[in-house]
Design a protein around this motif. Sequence first.
Motif, mmCIF file in Angstrom:
data_model
loop_
_atom_site.group_PDB
_atom_site.id
_atom_site.type_symbol
_atom_site.label_atom_id
_atom_site.label_comp_id
_atom_site.label_asym_id
_atom_site.label_seq_id
_atom_site.Cartn_x
_atom_site.Cartn_y
_atom_site.Cartn_z
ATOM 1 N N ALA A 76 0.858 -1.193 0.000
ATOM 2 C CA ALA A 76 0.000 0.000 0.000
ATOM 3 C C ALA A 76 0.890 1.237 0.000
ATOM 4 O O ALA A 76 1.874 1.306 0.728
ATOM 5 N N SER A 77 0.528 2.213 -0.830
ATOM 6 C CA SER A 77 1.402 3.366 -1.024
ATOM 7 C C SER A 77 0.580 4.613 -1.304
ATOM 8 O O SER A 77 -0.635 4.541 -1.518
ATOM 9 N N VAL A 78 1.268 5.748 -1.291
ATOM 10 C CA VAL A 78 0.718 6.940 -1.937
ATOM 11 C C VAL A 78 1.718 7.343 -3.010
ATOM 12 O O VAL A 78 2.922 7.227 -2.814
ATOM 13 N N CYS A 79 1.188 7.820 -4.158
ATOM 14 C CA CYS A 79 2.059 8.280 -5.237
ATOM 15 C C CYS A 79 1.775 9.747 -5.516
ATOM 16 O O CYS A 79 0.642 10.136 -5.748
ATOM 17 N N HIS A 80 2.847 10.536 -5.439
ATOM 18 C CA HIS A 80 2.737 11.990 -5.627
ATOM 19 C C HIS A 80 2.937 12.413 -7.076
ATOM 20 O O HIS A 80 2.925 13.613 -7.354
ATOM 21 N N CYS A 81 3.158 11.476 -7.989
ATOM 22 C CA CYS A 81 3.511 11.890 -9.351
ATOM 23 C C CYS A 81 2.360 12.658 -10.002
ATOM 24 O O CYS A 81 1.201 12.548 -9.602
ATOM 25 N N ARG A 82 2.694 13.460 -10.991
ATOM 26 C CA ARG A 82 1.702 14.350 -11.600
ATOM 27 C C ARG A 82 0.575 13.566 -12.273
ATOM 28 O O ARG A 82 -0.571 14.016 -12.294
ATOM 29 N N LYS A 86 -12.062 2.673 -18.544
ATOM 30 C CA LYS A 86 -10.610 2.853 -18.455
ATOM 31 C C LYS A 86 -10.111 3.945 -19.379
ATOM 32 O O LYS A 86 -10.552 4.056 -20.519
ATOM 33 N N PHE A 87 -9.192 4.733 -18.839
ATOM 34 C CA PHE A 87 -8.464 5.708 -19.636
ATOM 35 C C PHE A 87 -7.027 5.230 -19.748
ATOM 36 O O PHE A 87 -6.393 4.922 -18.734
ATOM 37 N N ARG A 88 -6.515 5.154 -20.992
ATOM 38 C CA ARG A 88 -5.119 4.762 -21.172
ATOM 39 C C ARG A 88 -4.253 5.988 -20.934
ATOM 40 O O ARG A 88 -4.179 6.875 -21.781
ATOM 41 N N SER A 89 -3.620 6.040 -19.762
ATOM 42 C CA SER A 89 -2.882 7.250 -19.371
ATOM 43 C C SER A 89 -1.456 7.259 -19.893
ATOM 44 O O SER A 89 -0.791 8.298 -19.876
ATOM 45 N N LYS A 118 -3.473 13.938 -11.303
ATOM 46 C CA LYS A 118 -4.551 14.183 -12.264
ATOM 47 C C LYS A 118 -5.611 13.084 -12.214
ATOM 48 O O LYS A 118 -6.812 13.344 -12.232
ATOM 49 N N ALA A 119 -5.152 11.833 -12.168
ATOM 50 C CA ALA A 119 -6.085 10.710 -12.226
ATOM 51 C C ALA A 119 -7.032 10.702 -11.028
ATOM 52 O O ALA A 119 -8.170 10.243 -11.122
ATOM 53 N N PHE A 120 -6.542 11.198 -9.889
ATOM 54 C CA PHE A 120 -7.363 11.218 -8.678
ATOM 55 C C PHE A 120 -7.951 12.593 -8.393
ATOM 56 O O PHE A 120 -8.762 12.750 -7.476
ATOM 57 N N GLY A 121 -7.529 13.608 -9.151
ATOM 58 C CA GLY A 121 -7.954 14.977 -8.859
ATOM 59 C C GLY A 121 -7.567 15.366 -7.447
ATOM 60 O O GLY A 121 -8.309 16.048 -6.739
ATOM 61 N N ASN A 122 -6.379 14.944 -7.048
ATOM 62 C CA ASN A 122 -6.022 15.049 -5.632
ATOM 63 C C ASN A 122 -4.530 15.303 -5.465
ATOM 64 O O ASN A 122 -3.792 15.309 -6.428
#
Length: 164
Positions: free
Chosen positions: A29-35, A66-69, A39-43
Amino acid sequence: MSLDNRPHYSGGCQCGAVRFHVEGALGGASVCHCRMCQKAFGNFYAPLVSVHRDAKLVWTRGEPKKFRSSNFAFRGFCADCGTPLTYEAPDGVALAIAAFDEPEEIAPTVQWGLEGKLPYVDHVHELPGYATEDDPDAADFVNDIVSYQHPDHDTEQWPLGESS
Ligand SMILES: [Zn+2]
Ligand SMILES: [Zn+2]
């Protein structure tokens, strides 16, 4: 825990159109700060838990759109209400921690994507804080709220109103 003593988890989106079960252990379990996660989480960051290879992820109601990011990854979300639900890469699927019915069980243990970390994230816990019911100006509003959010457990049918 299920009858065979394997861990069992459930969760879904805010509107209840998409629900899932995980049978078996969750991975990291993690948090990811990448841009891209922002965007994907609006957070500020994305809280994600991987589904262990030996575990089984089942969509019990609906499925994420699904969105292919990127050329490697897809982002799954509820097409009806927009709740972010998955990060899907060639090495596996991760689920949004707060989409689980009992997210308090899934504590992140590592941060990724520090290069994208927003400068105020480390200070959020230092901000003045209030419970919803502590705001007297909002009291009437809070008392009149009728939630249409799916409850934090599986339901036979949803929304409730449609069959009655
Ligand atoms: Zn939804
Ligand atoms: Zn990320």
